[in-house]
Scaffold this active site. Structure first.
Site, short mmCIF file in Angstrom:
data_model
loop_
_atom_site.label_atom_id
_atom_site.label_comp_id
_atom_site.label_asym_id
_atom_site.label_seq_id
_atom_site.Cartn_x
_atom_site.Cartn_y
_atom_site.Cartn_z
N HIS A 321 0.81 -1.21 0.00
CA HIS A 321 0.00 0.00 0.00
C HIS A 321 0.85 1.27 0.00
CE1 HIS A 321 -3.77 -2.35 1.51
NE2 HIS A 321 -3.26 -2.82 0.40
N HIS A 573 -1.59 -12.84 -0.11
CA HIS A 573 -2.97 -13.30 0.11
C HIS A 573 -2.99 -14.76 0.55
CE1 HIS A 573 -4.73 -9.97 -2.70
NE2 HIS A 573 -4.38 -9.52 -1.51
C1 HEM Z 1 -5.23 -9.24 5.24
C2 HEM Z 1 -6.05 -9.35 4.35
C3 HEM Z 1 -6.04 -8.79 2.95
C4 HEM Z 1 -7.17 -8.40 2.31
C5 HEM Z 1 -8.59 -8.47 2.85
C6 HEM Z 1 -6.79 -7.93 1.01
C7 HEM Z 1 -7.70 -7.46 0.07
C8 HEM Z 1 -7.37 -7.04 -1.19
C9 HEM Z 1 -8.32 -6.60 -2.19
C10 HEM Z 1 -9.83 -6.54 -2.03
C11 HEM Z 1 -7.63 -6.28 -3.29
C12 HEM Z 1 -8.21 -5.81 -4.64
C13 HEM Z 1 -8.58 -7.03 -5.44
C14 HEM Z 1 -9.00 -6.72 -6.86
O1 HEM Z 1 -8.13 -6.65 -7.74
O2 HEM Z 1 -10.21 -6.55 -7.11
C15 HEM Z 1 -6.24 -6.47 -2.99
C16 HEM Z 1 -5.22 -6.16 -3.82
C17 HEM Z 1 -3.89 -6.30 -3.51
N1 HEM Z 1 -3.37 -6.92 -2.39
FE1 HEM Z 1 -4.38 -7.53 -0.81
N2 HEM Z 1 -5.44 -8.02 0.87
C18 HEM Z 1 -4.93 -8.54 2.03
C19 HEM Z 1 -3.60 -8.80 2.28
C20 HEM Z 1 -2.57 -8.57 1.41
C21 HEM Z 1 -1.20 -8.92 1.65
C22 HEM Z 1 -0.69 -9.61 2.90
C23 HEM Z 1 -0.49 -8.52 0.55
C24 HEM Z 1 0.99 -8.62 0.24
C25 HEM Z 1 1.90 -9.10 0.98
C26 HEM Z 1 -1.42 -7.92 -0.37
C27 HEM Z 1 -1.10 -7.39 -1.60
C28 HEM Z 1 -2.01 -6.87 -2.49
C29 HEM Z 1 -1.64 -6.20 -3.71
C30 HEM Z 1 -0.22 -5.94 -4.23
C31 HEM Z 1 -2.82 -5.82 -4.34
C32 HEM Z 1 -2.96 -4.97 -5.61
C33 HEM Z 1 -3.28 -3.55 -5.16
C34 HEM Z 1 -3.53 -2.59 -6.28
O3 HEM Z 1 -2.80 -2.63 -7.28
O4 HEM Z 1 -4.44 -1.78 -6.18
N3 HEM Z 1 -2.67 -7.99 0.18
N4 HEM Z 1 -6.11 -6.96 -1.70
#
Ligand code: HEM
Ligand code: NAG
Ligand code: NAG
Ligand code: NAG
Length: 811
Positions: A321, A573
């Site tokens: 983020h 994830h």
């Molecule tokens: C703890 C719970 C987590 C939740 C509920 C969550 C939720 C989400 C959601 C809803 C998205 C957007 C999905 C879409 O493309 O429609 C997303 C994107 C993403 N998540 Fe997670 N996430 C979590 C943890 C993590 C972790 C631990 C990582 C990495 C170590 C991560 C890395 C990312 C990345 C890189 C994106 C793309 C963001 C962007 O380009 O806007 N997330 N996540």
């Protein structure tokens, strides 16, 4: 000489002997000990005592700066062993990147001018039609996301953060329509990759090579290049908030609201903008939800990661983020006269509210819902056969050359703490207290700043931070909190030491120091824990690597790639747990289900929870990176407890297709640098069972989605991920390091830290951040991303030398 031999030599000579190559240091000063956590951290062989009798580890030679500071015994200055010298020399060789940015330009086939002007007319008409349909949608309540529905929280996650993102999206939308038209006229074909290194253009993308220009690239009709920011002297010492002017040759590069770039060619259905939908054999790709459910049911998964902690998972999300935020289409909300930057969007649901899959798209451009198979193991029981996904906002062509679509990144691409400080001047101002260089926090509690306007929209999600997703889950909010407190701790120290500094000076200097500490934690602790220490050492990512600290390259592209944001860095994830196991100071255990905390930071206000979270994050086991995922993510994402919600893994897959993401095979071939001709060629990178599982899901090996292939890979020794994700993540962090003019260990820049200052920054650790900023936390293991029960990583008193403190006096 091997470690064992060193050890023997040290024993013979006595550890304190000046000739000995082993010195006793806190573990964070010796990331080598993470090379093989299994033997190094678990075994007693490397244990030793620091001057205050707290635990240290034996470290070979001249490993990192800071090691020679006099706090530690023995302070022997190591002599360089020839074997070691050879290694250093090898590292001195020019670094070889495996991946370069790939650009596709669209070539002008000399279309007759009247055909082009007809096309412009038609495209503009079509854009107007879209606009009027969207206006109507905003007026009638047909498929707007209901308050507190998963779709509303989904928008909260991906909301465009201001007018700029939307305005750019509109421009790009018109270009997309024209691109599709040009493509129909036969104007388009793809060209070879463009090497970005030659460039000095003002834009964030590399300019086309001569070879390409010879063909005559196509300028989009009626397009105006985006203005280039002007960089004054003010940008010499401090970063801008929006990341512009970091690269003085390409001031827009890496700035907020600029586009992602790519390591591999895009694979859109129509070559330019439509989501990839058909496989190599021409049949439709399997539904993203089908894939998610099929791989998640596997018996090839192997459960929890016994070495690491969930602090690594949540710090990973926090880092994500800082560098990626992809805005989605939203309907226009009510304008706020008093606030230029904020236009809250209205989310919509791309599925019917009763859960059925619409026969006709519910939005003229932006809907990309996921079809749930009739016999789905979970959603069918709830009458749901559709999962909503809204498309990402496209980015306009900055230089007006026609290219397949890229998406926008609405935050700065740089690893610059924008998640703490915001990605625009306006955003940072809102977070600041306006005095003492501080960020505002609640009183009592020292929690994050509150945004009353946000409270009005959603009472449970009042806290704000530099990134708008801070409240996504309570563990993530906690990480935002400790870094915010660290900023205030540093600012308070500086204020006492420099009474003549005003609010602005104190804020900027504290920000500079905190971003330095943060970058050090990322390269010294986080990357070795994710990629493996060996990879980090061999690929130019090692923190404090003296051979390279001076290396800044204005030719390195800072932009985040789509492969990283839409697939590889989502590896986390797979590590997400479904419940926080919290431990109070008195030792009482209690549980907080992850899904209860989605955008509900009321939990952060519970008495004592900040300390409980610190203990939970640094002791709980994360999942291994594999094809299994927590049901909180695959069934209940953003839903109130127990109810069907969204499926994050299906969203990842669908998102990749929507972004025209290259397939897994393309990425693998480029990373390992040889051809992959069939399923059998997957074998070196994944188990036979994993290949079989993919074969059961996909028609053709070329169809495997990048995210799915990546998590199916065998984890490499010492690494949390497999070959392809290690490569993409590693390359991206290489780029983030060498493209950053403000990187903390850079030399000879107006903003460089002095040697004495740098020595202090290199003592930063996540354990120290926790010790200094969580009330009532008295002990912590030295390497907070690893389990405390390793022999070498036992809990230490926060005041021990084992968890080095950062002396701020040199600043
Ligand atoms: C703890 C719970 C987590 C939740 C509920 C969550 C939720 C989400 C959601 C809803 C998205 C957007 C999905 C879409 O493309 O429609 C997303 C994107 C993403 N998540 Fe997670 N996430 C979590 C943890 C993590 C972790 C631990 C990582 C990495 C170590 C991560 C890395 C990312 C990345 C890189 C994106 C793309 C963001 C962007 O380009 O806007 N997330 N996540
Ligand atoms: C769900 O709602 C849509 C739109 O209101 C309607 O057309 C459809 O028939 C409904 N489906 C079911 C199964 O109720
Ligand atoms: C947030 O969590 C609190 C405490 O568990 C709960 O009482 C409240 O209903 C939740 N609010 C929302 C909007 O989910
Ligand atoms: C940690 O060390 C401090 C100072 O030496 C001491 O006062 C305190 O009791 C110690 N705490 C624990 C938990 O051992």
């Amino acid at each position: 000489m091997t470690r064992q031999l060193w050890r023997l030599a040290a024993l013979l000579l006595g550890v304190t002997s000046a000739a000995a190559q082993l010195i006793c240091v806190p573990l964070v000063l010796c990331p080598e000990l993470m090379e093989d956590p299994n033997t190094n951290l678990l075994g007693r062989d490397n244990a030793c005592f620091l001057r205050d009798r707290s635990d240290g580890g034996l470290c070979v030679g001249d490993t990192s700066a800071g090691i020679l500071s006099l706090d530690y015994l023995p302070p022997a200055k190591p002599t360089v062993d020839p074997a070691d010298a050879a290694r250093v020399r090898r590292e001195d060789e020019p670094l070889r990147k495996r991946l370069r940015r790939y650009e596709q330009l669209i070539i002008d086939q000399k279309l007759p001018p009247d055909e082009v002007s007809d096309l412009v007319c038609e495209a503009e008409k079509q854009a107007l039609r879209v606009e009027s349909v969207v206006l109507k949608l905003a007026l009638k309540d047909a498929n707007l996301a209901l308050p507190n529905s998963p779709e509303e929280l989904q928008l909260l996650f991906a909301e465009p953060q201001g007018r700029v993102a939307r305005a750019l999206g509109l421009v790009a939308q018109l270009s997309a329509i024209m691109l599709a038209g040009l493509q129909k006229l036969g104007a388009l074909f793809k060209v070879p990759p463009v090497d970005p290194v030659e460039s000095n253009a003002a834009f964030s993308l590399p300019p086309p090579s001569d070879e390409v220009l010879e063909f005559g690239s196509l300028l989009l009709p009626n397009c105006t290049p985006l203005p280039v920011p002007e960089c004054g002297d003010a940008t010499l010492r401090y970063r801008t908030h929006d990341g512009s002017c970091n690269n003085l040759l390409r001031p827009r590069a890496g700035s907020a609201n600029s586009q992602y770039s790519r390591y591999f060619p895009s694979e859109y259905a129509d070559g330019v903008s439509e989501p990839r939908a058909a496989g190599a054999a021409g049949r439709p790709l399997p539904s993203a939800r089908f894939v998610s459910a099929a791989i998640g049911n596997s018996n090839t998964a192997d459960g929890e990661d016994g070495f690491r902690t969930i602090a690594l998972t949540l710090f990973g999300q926090f880092v994500d983020h800082d560098v990626t935020s992809t805005p989605e289409f939203a309907l226009e909300g009510e304008e706020d006269e008093t606030d230029e930057s904020a236009v809250p969007g209205i989310g919509f649901n791309c599925c019917h509210r009763n859960g059925s899959f619409p026969s006709k798209s519910l939005h003229p451009m932006a809907c990309n819902p996921i079809r749930v198979p009739e016999d789905d193991p979970y959603f069918s029981l709830h009458g749901v056969n559709c999962i909503s996904q809204v498309r990402s906002l496209p980015a306009p062509s900055e230089d007006c050359l026609a290219r397949p679509l890229n998406q926008q990144n609405q935050i700065t691409h740089y690893l610059d703490g924008s998640n703490i400080y915001g990605s625009s001047e306006a955003e940072s101002t809102k977070l600041r207290a306006g005095t003492g260089g501080l960020i505002s926090t609640t009183n009592p509690g020292r929690l994050l700043p509150r945004d009353e306007k946000r409270c009005a929209r959603r009472a449970a999600d009042c806290f704000v931070s530099g990134d708008h997703r801070a409240g996504e889950n309570v563990g993530l909010a906690f990480v935002h909190l400790v870094w915010t407190r660290e900023h205030n701790r540093v600012a308070t120290f500086l204020a006492a030491r420099h009474p003549d500094w005003d609010d602005e000076r104190l804020y900027q200097e504290a920000r500079r120091i905190v971003v330095g500490e943060y970058q050090h934690v990322v390269y010294n602790e986080f990357l070795p824990a994710i990629l493996g220490y060996g990879y980090v050492r061999d690929r130019g990512l090692k923190a404090g690597d003296r051979a390279r600290v001076a290396a800044y390259s204005a030719d390195t592209m800072p932009t985040i790639t789509t492969e990283f944001s839409s697939a590889a860095f989502r590896f986390g994830h797979s590590m997400v747990h479904d419940v926080f196991r919290l431990q109070s100071r008195s030792g009482r255990m209690w549980r907080l289900p992850l899904e209860e905390t989605f955008f509900n930071s009321t939990h952060l206000q519970l008495r004592g929870i900040v300390g409980d979270l610190a203990r939970s994050l640094t002791s709980q086991l994360p999942g291994r990176v594999d094809t299994t995922f927590s049901p909180a993510l695959t069934q209940h994402l953003f839903a109130p407890t127990g109810k069907p919600g969204l499926d994050l893994i299906a969203l990842n897959i669908q998102r990749g297709r929507e972004h025209g993401l290259a397939s897994y095979v393309t990425a693998l071939e480029n990373c390992v640098e040889h051809d992959v001709a069939g399923w059998d060629d997957f074998q070196p990178y994944m188990t036979a069972e994993a290949v079989e599982q993919l074969q059961a899901v996909y028609d053709d090996f070329r169809d495997v989605d990048l995210f799915v292939g990546g998590v199916s890979e065998r984890r490499l020794s010492g690494s949390a991920v497999g070959t392809t994700f290690q490569c993409i993540i590693g390359e991206q962090f290489f780029d983030l390091r060498y493209s950053d003019r403000f990187f903390y260990d850079i030399r000879d820049q107006p903003n460089s830290f002095t040697v004495r200052q740098l020595e202090q920054l290199q003592r930063a650790s996540f354990a120290r951040i926790l010790c200094d900023n969580v009330d009532g936390l008295n002990e912590m293991q030295q390497l907070a991303f690893f389990q405390p029960d390793f022999f070498l990583n036992k809990k230490q008193n926060c005041s021990d030398l084992a968890i080095p403190t950062i002396d701020l006096k040199p600043f």
